[in-house]
Design a protein around this motif. Structure first.
Motif, PDB file in Angstrom:
ATOM      1  N   PRO A 378       0.403  -0.781   0.135  1.00 52.91           N
ATOM      2  CA  PRO A 378      -0.511  -0.348   0.138  1.00 52.91           C
ATOM      3  C   PRO A 378       0.585   1.475  -0.012  1.00 52.91           C
ATOM      4  O   PRO A 378       0.742   2.570  -0.641  1.00 52.91           O
ATOM      5  N   LEU A 427      -9.771  -9.944  -3.935  1.00 51.65           N
ATOM      6  CA  LEU A 427      -9.552  -8.893  -3.631  1.00 51.65           C
ATOM      7  C   LEU A 427      -8.726  -8.179  -3.065  1.00 51.65           C
ATOM      8  O   LEU A 427      -8.485  -6.638  -2.625  1.00 51.65           O
ATOM      9  N   VAL A 428      -7.428  -8.858  -2.913  1.00 49.70           N
ATOM     10  CA  VAL A 428      -6.528  -7.646  -2.228  1.00 49.70           C
ATOM     11  C   VAL A 428      -6.026  -7.219  -3.651  1.00 49.70           C
ATOM     12  O   VAL A 428      -5.877  -6.371  -3.584  1.00 49.70           O
ATOM     13  N   SER A 431      -8.127  -3.952  -3.931  1.00 50.67           N
ATOM     14  CA  SER A 431      -8.216  -3.394  -2.286  1.00 50.67           C
ATOM     15  C   SER A 431      -6.388  -2.246  -3.127  1.00 50.67           C
ATOM     16  O   SER A 431      -6.199  -1.351  -3.126  1.00 50.67           O
ATOM     17  N   TRP A 434      -7.368  -0.272  -6.649  1.00 49.23           N
ATOM     18  CA  TRP A 434      -8.190   1.354  -5.245  1.00 49.23           C
ATOM     19  C   TRP A 434      -6.597   2.265  -5.466  1.00 49.23           C
ATOM     20  O   TRP A 434      -7.316   3.456  -5.240  1.00 49.23           O
ATOM     21  N   LEU A 435      -6.620   1.497  -3.988  1.00 52.00           N
ATOM     22  CA  LEU A 435      -5.081   2.296  -3.177  1.00 52.00           C
ATOM     23  C   LEU A 435      -4.060   3.400  -3.992  1.00 52.00           C
ATOM     24  O   LEU A 435      -4.057   4.801  -4.118  1.00 52.00           O
ATOM     25  N   ALA A 456      -9.707   3.118   1.491  1.00 55.39           N
ATOM     26  CA  ALA A 456      -9.017   2.076   0.070  1.00 55.39           C
ATOM     27  C   ALA A 456      -7.735   1.749   1.505  1.00 55.39           C
ATOM     28  O   ALA A 456      -7.799   0.553   1.882  1.00 55.39           O
ATOM     29  N   SER A 458      -8.564   1.008   4.741  1.00 60.28           N
ATOM     30  CA  SER A 458      -9.869  -0.237   5.810  1.00 60.28           C
ATOM     31  C   SER A 458      -9.508  -0.820   5.614  1.00 60.28           C
ATOM     32  O   SER A 458      -9.684  -2.165   5.401  1.00 60.28           O
ATOM     33  N   LEU A 459     -10.083  -1.146   3.839  1.00 55.15           N
ATOM     34  CA  LEU A 459     -10.241  -2.296   2.759  1.00 55.15           C
ATOM     35  C   LEU A 459      -8.817  -3.132   2.698  1.00 55.15           C
ATOM     36  O   LEU A 459      -8.697  -4.488   3.068  1.00 55.15           O
ATOM     37  N   TRP A 460      -8.164  -2.363   2.725  1.00 52.79           N
ATOM     38  CA  TRP A 460      -6.467  -3.487   3.406  1.00 52.79           C
ATOM     39  C   TRP A 460      -6.452  -3.668   4.365  1.00 52.79           C
ATOM     40  O   TRP A 460      -5.701  -5.557   3.885  1.00 52.79           O
ATOM     41  N   LEU A 463      -8.709  -6.751   4.719  1.00 49.37           N
ATOM     42  CA  LEU A 463      -8.202  -8.261   3.388  1.00 49.37           C
ATOM     43  C   LEU A 463      -7.180  -8.060   4.645  1.00 49.37           C
ATOM     44  O   LEU A 463      -6.979  -9.425   4.451  1.00 49.37           O
TER      45      LEU A 463
END
Length: 472
Positions: A378, A427-428, A431, A434-435, A456, A458-460, A463
């Motif tokens: 990230p 999904l990773v 994510s 998106w980041l 974004a 928070s989603l990472w 996961l």
């Protein structure tokens, strides 16, 4: 021209459709394998509603009856994996047959690894690629005919492979009486998953066949046959167990050459955890395969240098100067791609290197490398992207980290993973894409800084926590 927001919405729609299709494939058996591959998960064999109702199988002379599974606790309700090999002999003798055969690949475990959150870790040793390790405690149940039965833990564990890579892992359970002993073996193949911080089991039948092959060539083995234990349905197990019959020790001593007599005698002794050294060392006729490779590469390089002229090289450099690669914006995309490919590969390679040089410290190695594994993707996704289109940065991040995860599996020779893990990794990647889009916009869009960025991130984080605490 289609608005940028509409293009992003289209990308997300495609992502959702692909996710639904892959999830649907789980129920039809088109992709991956069942989630029972996760070591430690409770599984139900052949549709049996309760593990305690599985039939007990006679072993040895028939007085003992074995529950053909292992369990995390002394309970039928925590069933893990099926027993897939039974040898009519005590664990010390089986250990000797596996460790001291002419093509030995196995080594015994070391209790110093017992506190590790995994199965086993090799310890560096001169003259052999295999090392000591241990695994989490697993139990099996035996009805001895004189009571309601007893729970027994493993007599020993053997492995072939590396802790932070992949390996074949054996748990040996001994039972019976003097003159009529038996050893039940649970054999599986697993690998270290950095998202789960523990091992994931990928195969049962392959390790079962590996043990069969190692025992078939032994002079002390009289017969190897398959018997139906009806404990299949977990991962790739089919419910047929390899049953190995050994010759009596006295018969072995009368018929084998002197060197093999010593091996058979050693098998019945109470050897220490490391045991005697293997009978055979490395072949004296081995040669360095890199030497001829060096001359081939040097010859090819010299030929290319002789053919390619200076003008050709200059023209190629000039074309490169006027290409997109000369644009700093596109250089950023290349840097992001390379870095994301390198992160999982670096973590895997570093863990294997440290494993060989700092034995008996798996928690230390995992503790040092996991923060980098969790935070580096990230960080680079948020810092590197600038300008260009959101779709391009999303694609670069998705593809780059995806390639890195595939290469990571290839490094440890993993070809099949559970479908749940495939969906999680998908999904990773979404994510991370998106980041990267958020990173591209955060310098110019105030709304992105205060709303989209926390969402974004928070989603990472979610996961990362999912496989650690909720399981997949």
């Amino acid at each position: 021209m289609q608005p940028r927001g509409g293009r992003i919405g289209g990308i997300l729609a495609v992502v959702i459709v692909v996710f639904v299709l892959v999830a649907g494939a789980q129920s039809t058996g088109l992709v991956g394998v069942p989630n029972d591959l996760l070591d430690g998960d409770v599984a139900e064999p052949d549709g049996v509603e309760e593990a305690r109702h599985v039939e007990l199988i006679p072993v040895g002379d028939g007085q003992d009856r074995l529950w053909p599974f292992t369990s995390r606790a002394r309970s039928f309700d925590t069933l893990t994996l099926p027993i897939n090999v039974v040898v009519e002999g005590n664990p010390a003798r089986v250990r000797s047959l596996l460790l001291y055969s002419h093509d030995a690949k196995w080594d015994q475990t070391n209790e110093s690894w017992e506190s590790a959150a995994g199965e086993q870790v090799p310890e560096s040793r001169v003259g052999t690629p295999w090392g000591s390790a241990t695994g989490a405690d697993r139990y099996t149940y035996v009805d001895v005919g004189e009571s309601n039965g007893i729970w027994i833990d493993e007599s020993m564990q053997l492995h072939d492979g590396t802790y932070f890579g992949s390996r074949i892992h054996l748990r040996l359970y001994g039972g019976g009486r003097p003159g009529d002993s038996w050893t039940a073996i649970q054999a599986h193949r697993d690998y270290w998953d950095w998202f789960r911080l523990r091992h994931t089991v990928t195969s049962l039948s392959g390790p079962q066949h590996a043990v069969e092959r190692d025992l078939l060539g032994q002079p002390t083995v009289v017969e190897v046959r398959r018997e139906r234990f009806a404990n299949g349905g977990i991962i790739d197990s089919d419910g047929w167990v390899s049953v190995v019959q050994l010759a009596p020790r006295q018969l072995v001593s009368d018929t084998l050459p002197e060197t093999q007599q010593r091996e058979a005698t050693t098998s019945t002794a109470n050897v220490g955890p490391d045991g005697p050294e293997p009978l055979l060392g490395p072949s004296e006729g081995e040669t360095d395969a890199l030497s001829p490779l060096f001359f081939v590469v040097a010859g090819v390089g010299g030929g290319v240098a002789a053919v390619v002229s200076r003008e050709t090289v200059g023209a190629a450099i000039e074309r490169l100067r006027w290409s997109r690669l000369a644009d700093p914006r596109y250089q950023r995309t290349l840097v992001l791609l390379v870095v994301l490919v390198a992160i999982p590969v670096f973590v895997r390679s570093a863990s294997l290197f440290l494993e060989g040089h700092i034995p008996n410290h798996p928690k230390v190695i995992a503790g040092v490398l996991y923060p980098f594994f969790a935070l580096a993707p990230p960080y680079v996704a948020l810092r590197i992207p600038r300008d260009l289109s959101a779709e391009l940065w999303f694609a670069v991040s998705f593809v780059g980290y995806g390639i890195g995860l595939v290469v990571d599996f290839a490094l440890i020779d993993i070809g099949v993973v559970p479908i749940d893990i495939v969906l999680h990794r998908f999904l990773v990647l979404v994510s991370l894409g998106w980041l990267s889009v958020v990173g591209m916009r955060r310098s110019s869009d105030r709304r992105t800084r205060w709303i989209t960025l926390p969402a974004a991130v928070s989603l990472w984080v979610g996961l990362l926590l999912w496989p650690l605490f909720l399981g997949i």
